[in-house]
Write a protein that holds these residues in place. Sequence first.
Motif, short mmCIF file in Angstrom:
data_model
loop_
_atom_site.label_atom_id
_atom_site.label_comp_id
_atom_site.label_asym_id
_atom_site.label_seq_id
_atom_site.Cartn_x
_atom_site.Cartn_y
_atom_site.Cartn_z
N UNK A 157 -39.63 3.53 -1.55
CA UNK A 157 -40.80 2.52 -1.82
C UNK A 157 -40.31 1.03 -2.50
N UNK A 158 -39.12 1.27 -3.27
CA UNK A 158 -38.78 0.13 -3.88
C UNK A 158 -37.48 -0.46 -3.45
N UNK A 159 -37.78 -1.78 -2.46
CA UNK A 159 -36.70 -2.06 -1.60
C UNK A 159 -35.41 -2.44 -2.58
N UNK A 160 -34.21 -2.50 -2.09
CA UNK A 160 -33.00 -2.96 -2.60
C UNK A 160 -32.99 -4.21 -2.69
N UNK A 161 -33.48 -5.01 -1.65
CA UNK A 161 -33.34 -6.53 -1.76
C UNK A 161 -34.67 -6.87 -1.00
N UNK A 162 -35.33 -7.96 -1.60
CA UNK A 162 -36.46 -8.58 -1.14
C UNK A 162 -36.73 -10.11 -1.44
N UNK A 163 -38.01 -10.52 -1.09
CA UNK A 163 -37.94 -12.06 -1.22
C UNK A 163 -37.86 -12.40 -2.57
N UNK A 164 -38.05 -11.84 -3.61
CA UNK A 164 -37.78 -12.44 -4.91
C UNK A 164 -36.22 -12.64 -5.25
N UNK A 165 -35.45 -11.73 -4.35
CA UNK A 165 -33.84 -11.92 -4.66
C UNK A 165 -33.20 -13.08 -3.92
N UNK A 166 -34.14 -13.64 -2.97
CA UNK A 166 -33.57 -14.94 -2.21
C UNK A 166 -33.54 -16.24 -3.21
N UNK A 167 -32.29 -16.88 -3.26
CA UNK A 167 -32.21 -18.18 -4.20
C UNK A 167 -32.36 -19.24 -3.21
N UNK A 168 -31.78 -19.38 -2.17
CA UNK A 168 -31.78 -20.70 -1.16
C UNK A 168 -31.88 -20.22 -0.04
N UNK A 169 -32.34 -21.23 1.10
CA UNK A 169 -32.46 -20.91 2.49
C UNK A 169 -32.09 -22.40 3.07
N UNK A 170 -31.24 -22.14 4.07
CA UNK A 170 -30.85 -23.47 5.00
C UNK A 170 -30.75 -23.08 6.30
N UNK A 171 -31.50 -23.99 7.31
CA UNK A 171 -31.53 -23.97 8.75
C UNK A 171 -30.45 -24.85 9.10
N UNK A 172 -29.68 -24.27 10.35
CA UNK A 172 -28.79 -25.30 10.80
C UNK A 172 -28.92 -24.63 12.41
N UNK A 173 -28.28 -25.64 13.23
CA UNK A 173 -28.33 -25.25 14.73
C UNK A 173 -26.91 -25.66 15.01
N UNK A 174 -26.23 -24.52 15.77
CA UNK A 174 -24.85 -24.52 16.15
C UNK A 174 -24.62 -24.15 17.78
#
Length: 243
Positions: A157-174
């Motif tokens: 019930x307790x995730x190893x990784x969740x949204x609060x663990x995210x520090x940065x997001x980048x969107x690119x197109x390749x």
Amino acid sequence: MRSAMTFNVNVSTGGRRSARPGARPTLRALLLTILAGTIASGCSGCSRKLQEKGLHQHALNMCDALTHESPSSCRAEVERRFPECGRPFLDMETNFEAYAECLGFVLPKADSTPALFLGECGAPFILAKVSISLATTARTDGSEPRELGGRTQYVSKTPLLSKPDLTHLRLEEHGGVRFVLLEVSEEAAQRLEATTRANIGESLLIAVNGFEIAPEITSAISFGPGLFLAAPDAEIQELCRDP
């Protein structure tokens, strides 16, 4: 300075949706492979049989994340071709691209066009919902039963990784395909590596914006510079909110 670890993920339109009815998936995400090369070469303490078992399950999971020559019979075709295709990959005689094509998957063509930057944001402006939880075959404290991959597993019930663990997001197109690069905290990366190292043979439940998949853990997951997701339909407005 942001601390980031590597997590290789591919995204497709398949998968099981767990979001509430009527909710639109803004990022159709599925795990393709967790550092595919480590299945063949990074599990030095694993027996050949365990490596083959992990690679076989990974090959079947690819039917949920990649286009196949025979979409309606992908799993049957992968089962038929795996003995011929899996051995050279395990023996490091071929690379992942050749292995996937041997199984009948259609990979996107390589493209040398520079990446097109589409936007980025840092915490707390990230909207993408991501979680990674341990799923075991035996009941553990703080877990709940789920039907995953046709069998009952017990998901923490307790995730190893969740949204609060995210520090940065980048969107690119390749090459016409959009990718999301997510960076996570050092603590979250270390937590995931330690847990997967101690639970080889169990599974991880990966959930991204309402879609989920539960691949088997075949080796410890060591992170590097980002969590990379192919996201064909992603828009920056769906991933980040304005400051």
